[in-house]
Design a protein around this motif. Sequence first.
Motif, mmCIF file in Angstrom:
data_model
loop_
_atom_site.group_PDB
_atom_site.id
_atom_site.type_symbol
_atom_site.label_atom_id
_atom_site.label_comp_id
_atom_site.label_asym_id
_atom_site.label_seq_id
_atom_site.Cartn_x
_atom_site.Cartn_y
_atom_site.Cartn_z
ATOM 1 N N ARG A 72 0.826 -1.210 0.000
ATOM 2 C CA ARG A 72 0.000 0.000 0.000
ATOM 3 C C ARG A 72 0.858 1.256 0.000
ATOM 4 O O ARG A 72 0.552 2.235 -0.679
ATOM 5 N N ALA A 73 1.916 1.234 0.813
ATOM 6 C CA ALA A 73 2.806 2.390 0.874
ATOM 7 C C ALA A 73 3.438 2.657 -0.490
ATOM 8 O O ALA A 73 3.552 3.817 -0.924
ATOM 9 N N ASP A 74 3.841 1.591 -1.178
ATOM 10 C CA ASP A 74 4.412 1.746 -2.520
ATOM 11 C C ASP A 74 3.384 2.332 -3.480
ATOM 12 O O ASP A 74 3.718 3.151 -4.350
ATOM 13 N N ARG B 14 -3.692 7.891 -9.700
ATOM 14 C CA ARG B 14 -4.173 7.810 -8.323
ATOM 15 C C ARG B 14 -3.900 6.401 -7.797
ATOM 16 O O ARG B 14 -3.888 5.439 -8.559
ATOM 17 N N PRO B 15 -3.743 6.251 -6.471
ATOM 18 C CA PRO B 15 -3.577 4.913 -5.895
ATOM 19 C C PRO B 15 -4.916 4.313 -5.507
ATOM 20 O O PRO B 15 -5.896 5.035 -5.282
ATOM 21 N N ILE B 16 -4.975 2.996 -5.427
ATOM 22 C CA ILE B 16 -6.146 2.292 -4.897
ATOM 23 C C ILE B 16 -5.629 1.235 -3.937
ATOM 24 O O ILE B 16 -4.817 0.394 -4.300
ATOM 25 N N SER B 17 -6.075 1.319 -2.683
ATOM 26 C CA SER B 17 -5.619 0.357 -1.679
ATOM 27 C C SER B 17 -6.638 0.285 -0.562
ATOM 28 O O SER B 17 -7.596 1.069 -0.509
ATOM 29 N N GLY B 18 -6.414 -0.647 0.347
ATOM 30 C CA GLY B 18 -7.320 -0.814 1.475
ATOM 31 C C GLY B 18 -7.276 0.333 2.462
ATOM 32 O O GLY B 18 -8.121 0.421 3.357
ATOM 33 N N ASP B 19 -6.290 1.237 2.335
ATOM 34 C CA ASP B 19 -6.209 2.374 3.247
ATOM 35 C C ASP B 19 -7.262 3.430 2.958
ATOM 36 O O ASP B 19 -7.554 4.272 3.810
ATOM 37 N N LEU B 20 -7.826 3.424 1.747
ATOM 38 C CA LEU B 20 -8.795 4.445 1.377
ATOM 39 C C LEU B 20 -10.157 4.143 1.991
ATOM 40 O O LEU B 20 -10.570 2.995 2.092
ATOM 41 N N ALA C 251 -2.022 0.067 -7.952
ATOM 42 C CA ALA C 251 -2.750 -0.835 -7.057
ATOM 43 C C ALA C 251 -1.861 -1.936 -6.515
ATOM 44 O O ALA C 251 -0.822 -2.268 -7.082
ATOM 45 N N THR C 252 -2.310 -2.508 -5.416
ATOM 46 C CA THR C 252 -1.720 -3.738 -4.880
ATOM 47 C C THR C 252 -2.544 -4.922 -5.381
ATOM 48 O O THR C 252 -3.643 -4.757 -5.907
ATOM 49 N N ASP C 253 -2.019 -6.123 -5.187
ATOM 50 C CA ASP C 253 -2.740 -7.325 -5.624
ATOM 51 C C ASP C 253 -4.119 -7.411 -4.998
ATOM 52 O O ASP C 253 -5.116 -7.697 -5.658
ATOM 53 N N VAL C 254 -4.182 -7.174 -3.678
ATOM 54 C CA VAL C 254 -5.448 -7.313 -2.965
ATOM 55 C C VAL C 254 -6.446 -6.261 -3.417
ATOM 56 O O VAL C 254 -7.611 -6.557 -3.682
ATOM 57 N N ALA C 255 -6.014 -5.008 -3.528
ATOM 58 C CA ALA C 255 -6.936 -3.924 -3.866
ATOM 59 C C ALA C 255 -7.523 -4.080 -5.259
ATOM 60 O O ALA C 255 -8.663 -3.685 -5.515
#
Length: 608
Positions: A283-285, A301-307, A329-333
């Motif tokens: 997520r940080a990356d 823009r980023p997409i991750s579980g932190d949003l 994005a990350t794999d999970v997001a």
Amino acid sequence: MGFERCAWRFVLSLLGSVPSIMQTELSFEDLPPPLSGALARRGFTSLTPIQRAVLEPDTVGHDLRLCSQTGSGKTIALGFVIARDILSDEPHEPIPRNERGAMPVALVVAPTRELAAQLTKELTWLLRPSGHSCCTITGGASYPQQMRALRMEPSIIIGTPGRLRDHIERGFIDMSHVRSVVLDEADQMLDMGFREDLEAIVDRAAPGRRMHMASATFPPDAQALAKRYQVDSRTVFGAEPGEINTDISFSAHRVRPSDRFAALVNVLLLQPEERTLVFVRTRADAATLAQQLAEAGFLARPISGDLEQAERTRTLEAFRSGIIKVLVATDVAARGLDIADVSRVIHADPPGDAEALTHRSGRTGRAGKKGHSIILVPPAAEEAVTRMFSRAKVHVRWTAVPTEEQVWKAADERLLASLQDALHAHDDPDSEPEPDRLHALAERLLREARDPVPLVRELLKRAHHGGPSEPRKVETVVVERHKRMLSKEHADRDSWLPFRINYGARAGADARRLLAMVCRRGRIQGSQVGAIRIGEAFSTFEVQAQVVEAFLQHVRKPDPRDPHIRISRFDPQYFKGKGTPRPAREPKAHLLVKRFAKHHQAKHRGQG
């Protein structure tokens, strides 16, 4: 409108005369009217292989494992399976009213909110004509809002594992009349640590229910879950096992870690208007890289579980509408994202294994459209990535990173083509434009210019036709085939090498405990440990290449505290089919260290 009682029997008797539905062109008219009508209204003209496969006669009365690539029409196939389970002509007891919430006949479990929302959207239009409504129950949403939705008595509930289990255990979802349970992307949910939630959900379902699982891959842990809960199961394939999506082309670039961002910029600039999904490790990356791209001029823009959910929704809508062109994005997001016309997937961090490559790349090349999957490979990881390509059975074209000259040449060709199209349009006498301000200005510029070439050159400079950013200089990586790619002099401090430890979840392993053990045994810092993947019997982790030699010397020594624990280099190819661990939850290990350090400091301040 309900199904005619003999509808499915009619379809199956019709299909029973052929050896396999995969060899038959199934017409919509052969389906029960509610389904065929819904498909026709949505513009469907044919069924995909996985959709035809679930209608084979020998799948009736069995729990199914749907093995198909993303973008293959798997959601509609699941709709067919659910419809057959809940709309068959077998007698069922009347469903009483649940005063506290819902009493569904089908439950679909998905790993992410986005996938649950997508499933709800697709199943709603498919099954609504048969008199069934759908409801989404996911984490991050309002409890009161979900309670109101459950009291509307939806017959099909789609949600994420944690929130579904919560509502079930509170009695707001009564599972006593559920006839069909579907685990979509089952392997991903197990990767994310939802095994206990999934078992609790399936255990609550009514006796005799069907339990179906769908995924692009079925690793050992997913197979173990299927064996525990499925009865007389059948596996159906959307294609031959191991067959890749031929609509996706693969290419790889050797890139030094210090040149990764420059290489990514050049790859993006080759086709700056294309919708692109960029994958990173954590997520940080994702946040950092998206910010760097935005500062360079890209709409990213980023997409991750932190949003927060509202922000995630806005980000995805902006990506779908073209307001932003690059989603990091990350794999999970990114699991479960169904966004049309994603033409490129770029792996800024290489996938951890062949299954991750499959799932990531499956975001492009969907619904018969062509896609391109591009992997940026640091030299130290080339051997492992090459083995991953072999396991995934993909043909990869290795090429050099686009140079500054190549990026500019591509931009010039795009501009020339665009201008020629515009000039051809003006050549048509029927479409001759009326003189306007720009026309008059163009005539004036040509009259006053002594030489049109400098004039056009200045206009081109101001047009910024090359894209949102200047291309970057990237050092070419020379392939030294007769030297060890992973030797110390070639290992970069930002490269990571995999290790195996015979310490897994069965022995109580989690990311925090494993991190502490690895740092103590190898005498390294938490920031020098990369991705941690917890498996059932053993786990894997990554160590920064710069410290690998010293790390190996330390871990080879016997440990009095844990004499049975062994740490060794990890070769994914050797352990093929032996239960390779799935990726553990983010964040990266050194972020985990910081989190615990902050907690420790806060605790001591409170005591003082």
